[in-house]
Scaffold this motif. Structure first.
Motif, PDB file in Angstrom:
ATOM      1  N   UNK A   1      15.696   1.037 -35.557  1.00 21.83           N
ATOM      2  CA  UNK A   1      14.439   0.521 -35.044  1.00 21.83           C
ATOM      3  C   UNK A   1      14.694  -0.177 -33.714  1.00 21.83           C
TER       4      UNK A   1
ATOM      5  N   UNK B   1      12.793  -3.438 -31.462  1.00 20.74           N
ATOM      6  CA  UNK B   1      11.788  -4.488 -31.503  1.00 20.74           C
ATOM      7  C   UNK B   1      11.633  -5.077 -30.112  1.00 20.74           C
TER       8      UNK B   1
ATOM      9  N   UNK C   1       7.359  -9.971 -29.138  1.00 20.06           N
ATOM     10  CA  UNK C   1       6.033 -10.143 -29.702  1.00 20.06           C
ATOM     11  C   UNK C   1       5.518  -8.973 -30.510  1.00 20.06           C
ATOM     12  N   UNK C   2       6.404  -8.040 -30.814  1.00 23.31           N
ATOM     13  CA  UNK C   2       5.966  -6.854 -31.544  1.00 23.31           C
ATOM     14  C   UNK C   2       6.774  -6.660 -32.812  1.00 23.31           C
ATOM     15  N   UNK C   3       6.261  -5.842 -33.674  1.00 24.05           N
ATOM     16  CA  UNK C   3       7.014  -5.463 -34.858  1.00 24.05           C
ATOM     17  C   UNK C   3       8.031  -4.401 -34.522  1.00 24.05           C
ATOM     18  N   UNK C   4       8.672  -3.900 -35.550  1.00 25.37           N
ATOM     19  CA  UNK C   4       9.688  -2.876 -35.364  1.00 25.37           C
ATOM     20  C   UNK C   4       9.056  -1.496 -35.252  1.00 25.37           C
ATOM     21  N   UNK C   5       9.652  -0.660 -34.408  1.00 19.98           N
ATOM     22  CA  UNK C   5       9.223   0.731 -34.312  1.00 19.98           C
ATOM     23  C   UNK C   5      10.401   1.632 -34.637  1.00 19.98           C
ATOM     24  N   UNK C   6      10.135   2.593 -35.479  1.00 18.95           N
ATOM     25  CA  UNK C   6      11.190   3.470 -35.973  1.00 18.95           C
ATOM     26  C   UNK C   6      11.577   4.497 -34.903  1.00 18.95           C
TER      27      UNK C   6
ATOM     28  N   UNK D   1      17.610  -2.746 -34.262  1.00 21.88           N
ATOM     29  CA  UNK D   1      17.991  -3.081 -35.633  1.00 21.88           C
ATOM     30  C   UNK D   1      18.293  -1.806 -36.403  1.00 21.88           C
TER      31      UNK D   1
ATOM     32  N   UNK E   1      21.210  -6.800 -29.043  1.00 19.45           N
ATOM     33  CA  UNK E   1      20.328  -7.101 -27.906  1.00 19.45           C
ATOM     34  C   UNK E   1      20.818  -6.318 -26.696  1.00 19.45           C
TER      35      UNK E   1
ATOM     36  N   UNK F   1       1.669   1.401 -34.079  1.00 15.20           N
ATOM     37  CA  UNK F   1       2.083   0.707 -35.270  1.00 15.20           C
ATOM     38  C   UNK F   1       1.041   0.904 -36.351  1.00 15.20           C
TER      39      UNK F   1
ATOM     40  N   UNK G   1       6.230  -9.963 -41.398  1.00 15.94           N
ATOM     41  CA  UNK G   1       5.786  -8.623 -41.058  1.00 15.94           C
ATOM     42  C   UNK G   1       5.436  -7.836 -42.321  1.00 15.94           C
TER      43      UNK G   1
ATOM     44  N   UNK H   1       3.936  -3.843 -38.693  1.00 15.72           N
ATOM     45  CA  UNK H   1       2.933  -4.503 -37.883  1.00 15.72           C
ATOM     46  C   UNK H   1       3.595  -5.421 -36.871  1.00 15.72           C
TER      47      UNK H   1
END
Lengths: 115, 109
Positions: A35, A37, A40-45, A90, A111, B2, B88, B100
């Motif tokens: 993922x 990140x 300010x955002x969630x995780x994206x696969x 991640x 990071x 998302x 989350x 999210x």
């Protein structure tokens, strides 16, 4: 058990450089995930793998490649880094239970900054 | 894009109060999970609720799921300063996990 580990913890690249992020898990999990990140955002696969020798694209796969040559390792490669790939990466793994039964275990993150 | 959207984006409460966070999603799911992330750290799994379940408890956590409304809520009771973190929700459909943007919870001592 170490759980899920990621190498390196930090990295700074110049635009156009390449690098490989390593994820290792010692829980004998079949599934592994990468993922990203952004602030300010969630995780994206990015990509995932359901077993040794198999990989599949996630939500944001462009600019990345992956390999799963060994069950315990999942590598994420950036062939030509771009500033848009600056992010925290991640890795996660989970067992192959029935659908809806197993949770993911996450590594501490890498990071990456691309200048 | 998302899948899940948490509401509110940020929540500040006093120690001892309850905290409620909501998650809405758009497509089918096998299960929905809630995770916690302390600043600069990896995510830690809190609780999983399957698509055929409506409510689940784990310690001070209570999760509900309404598949007809495509929404879930996470309740943390008797909050502590140590609960300060980002939370989350994540939907899982055939191994495709979507997270999210999270709710930032601050618990003041």
């Amino acid at each position: 058990n170490a759980g899920v580990t990621q190498t390196p913890k930090f990295r700074v690249l110049k635009t156009g450089q390449s690098m490989t992020l390593l994820c290792a898990q010692d829980m004998n999990h079949e599934y592994m995930y990468w993922y990203r990140q952004d602030p300010g955002m969630g995780l994206r696969l990015i990509h995932y793998s359901v077993g040794e020798g198999t990989t599949a694209k996630g939500e944001v796969p462009d600019g990345y490649n992956v390999s799963r040559l060994k069950k315990q390792n999942f590598l994420l490669g950036l062939e030509s880094a771009a500033p848009s790939q600056t992010s925290v990466y991640f890795c996660a793994s989970r067992t192959r239970g029935g659908l809806g039964t197993d949770t993911q275990y996450f590594g501490p993150g890498t990071r990456l900054t691309v200048l | 894009s998302q899948q899940g959207e948490e509401d509110p984006q940020a929540l500040s409460i006093q120690e001892g109060e309850n905290a409620t966070m909501n998650c809405s999603y758009k497509t089918s799911i096998n299960n929905l999970q809630w995770y916690r992330q302390n600043s600069g750290r990896g995510l830690v799994h809190l609780i999983l609720i399957r698509s055929n379940e409506r409510e689940k408890h784990s310690g001070r956590l209570r999760v509900t799921l309404d598949t007809s409304k495509k929404s879930s809520s996470l309740l943390i009771t008797a909050s502590r300063a140590a609960d300060t973190a980002s939370y989350f929700c994540a939907t899982d459909f055939n191994n495709d996990m979507r997270f999210g943007a999270g709710t930032r919870l601050t618990v003041k001592p």
